[in-house]
Write an enzyme that holds these catalytic residues in place. Sequence first.
Site, PDB file in Angstrom:
ATOM      1  N   ASN A  66       0.829  -1.210   0.000  1.00 41.73           N
ATOM      2  CA  ASN A  66       0.000   0.000   0.000  1.00 41.73           C
ATOM      3  C   ASN A  66       0.868   1.267   0.000  1.00 41.73           C
ATOM      4  O   ASN A  66       0.513   2.268  -0.615  1.00 41.73           O
ATOM      5  CB  ASN A  66      -0.948   0.012   1.211  1.00 41.73           C
ATOM      6  N   HIS A 117      -8.299  -1.012   5.823  1.00 44.40           N
ATOM      7  CA  HIS A 117      -8.467  -2.299   6.504  1.00 44.40           C
ATOM      8  C   HIS A 117      -9.099  -3.292   5.521  1.00 44.40           C
ATOM      9  O   HIS A 117     -10.029  -2.935   4.796  1.00 44.40           O
ATOM     10  CB  HIS A 117      -9.344  -2.134   7.745  1.00 44.40           C
TER      11      HIS A 117
HETATM   12  C1  GAR Z   1      -3.284  -4.642   4.081  1.00 43.22           C
HETATM   13  O1  GAR Z   1      -4.155  -5.661   3.698  1.00 43.22           O
HETATM   14  C2  GAR Z   1      -3.998  -3.683   5.022  1.00 43.22           C
HETATM   15  O2  GAR Z   1      -5.335  -3.477   4.690  1.00 43.22           O
HETATM   16  C3  GAR Z   1      -3.878  -4.409   6.331  1.00 43.22           C
HETATM   17  O3  GAR Z   1      -2.562  -4.908   6.334  1.00 43.22           O
HETATM   18  C4  GAR Z   1      -2.175  -5.198   4.989  1.00 43.22           C
HETATM   19  C5  GAR Z   1      -0.845  -4.525   4.712  1.00 43.22           C
HETATM   20  O4  GAR Z   1      -0.339  -4.885   3.450  1.00 43.22           O
HETATM   21  N1  GAR Z   1      -4.163  -3.542   7.446  1.00 43.22           N
HETATM   22  C6  GAR Z   1      -4.794  -3.927   8.548  1.00 43.22           C
HETATM   23  O5  GAR Z   1      -5.129  -5.071   8.755  1.00 43.22           O
HETATM   24  C7  GAR Z   1      -5.060  -2.806   9.566  1.00 43.22           C
HETATM   25  N2  GAR Z   1      -5.900  -3.240  10.601  1.00 43.22           N
HETATM   26  P1  GAR Z   1       0.854  -4.049   2.803  1.00 43.22           P
HETATM   27  O6  GAR Z   1       1.961  -3.955   3.868  1.00 43.22           O
HETATM   28  O7  GAR Z   1       1.278  -4.856   1.610  1.00 43.22           O
HETATM   29  O8  GAR Z   1       0.328  -2.703   2.435  1.00 43.22           O
END
Ligand code: GAR
Length: 194
Positions: free
Chosen positions: A22, A114
């Site tokens: 992200n 999320h």
């Molecule tokens: C993503 O799926 C985000 O939505 C989630 O962690 C992942 C991070 O992926 N966030 C949560 O669960 C917050 N409660 P990334 O490091 O590849 O962006």
Amino acid sequence: MVKLIGSNKIKTAVFISGAGSNFKNLVQFSFLNKSPIKICLLVSNDKRAKGLNFADKYKIKKKIYDFNNMKKSESLILKQLKIDKISLICLAGFMKMLSPNFIKRFKGIILNIHPSLLPKYKGLNTHERVLKNKEKYSGCTVHYVSSRLDSGKIILQEKVKILKKDTSSSLKKRILKREHLLYRKAINKLFFSL
Ligand code: GAR
């Protein structure tokens, strides 16, 4: 709604704990002329977070705070945010909860993404729980951050259909792709009221 003044972009910090897909997506978004944000700072609570590599690649200032002493880490972060004149924080897979004091003292906007259709499935192991409950749909949500876990007013949400053959890892991958689009859309909505 926050208005953009002239051509100045909103100085933004992204907070991560892990892979940083992200974060990478937001950086690429910020490079577009039409994007309202400029990413000036990456914060991680984990020095091993893979996402830190993207900061090196894109030459973005990165800071690591271990949160062993939460109060101290948060106070150092607040100082850094002031130095960098940050007015938007995007949480992007940041697995620490910010304290009510931090949220009160930061005068800008804090957003989070999320991987569920909030208010359902707050917290960890979202995809596993969704599959276990045999849900037909999951999705992702961008919302303002409040001092309660994965709560706060929803800005945008997108539904993703769960397939019979889905495992938590296939679902995670599919939702992650949608997250990247949703975060961009939510930021545009916020600053351009699209
Ligand atoms: C993503 O799926 C985000 O939505 C989630 O962690 C992942 C991070 O992926 N966030 C949560 O669960 C917050 N409660 P990334 O490091 O590849 O962006």
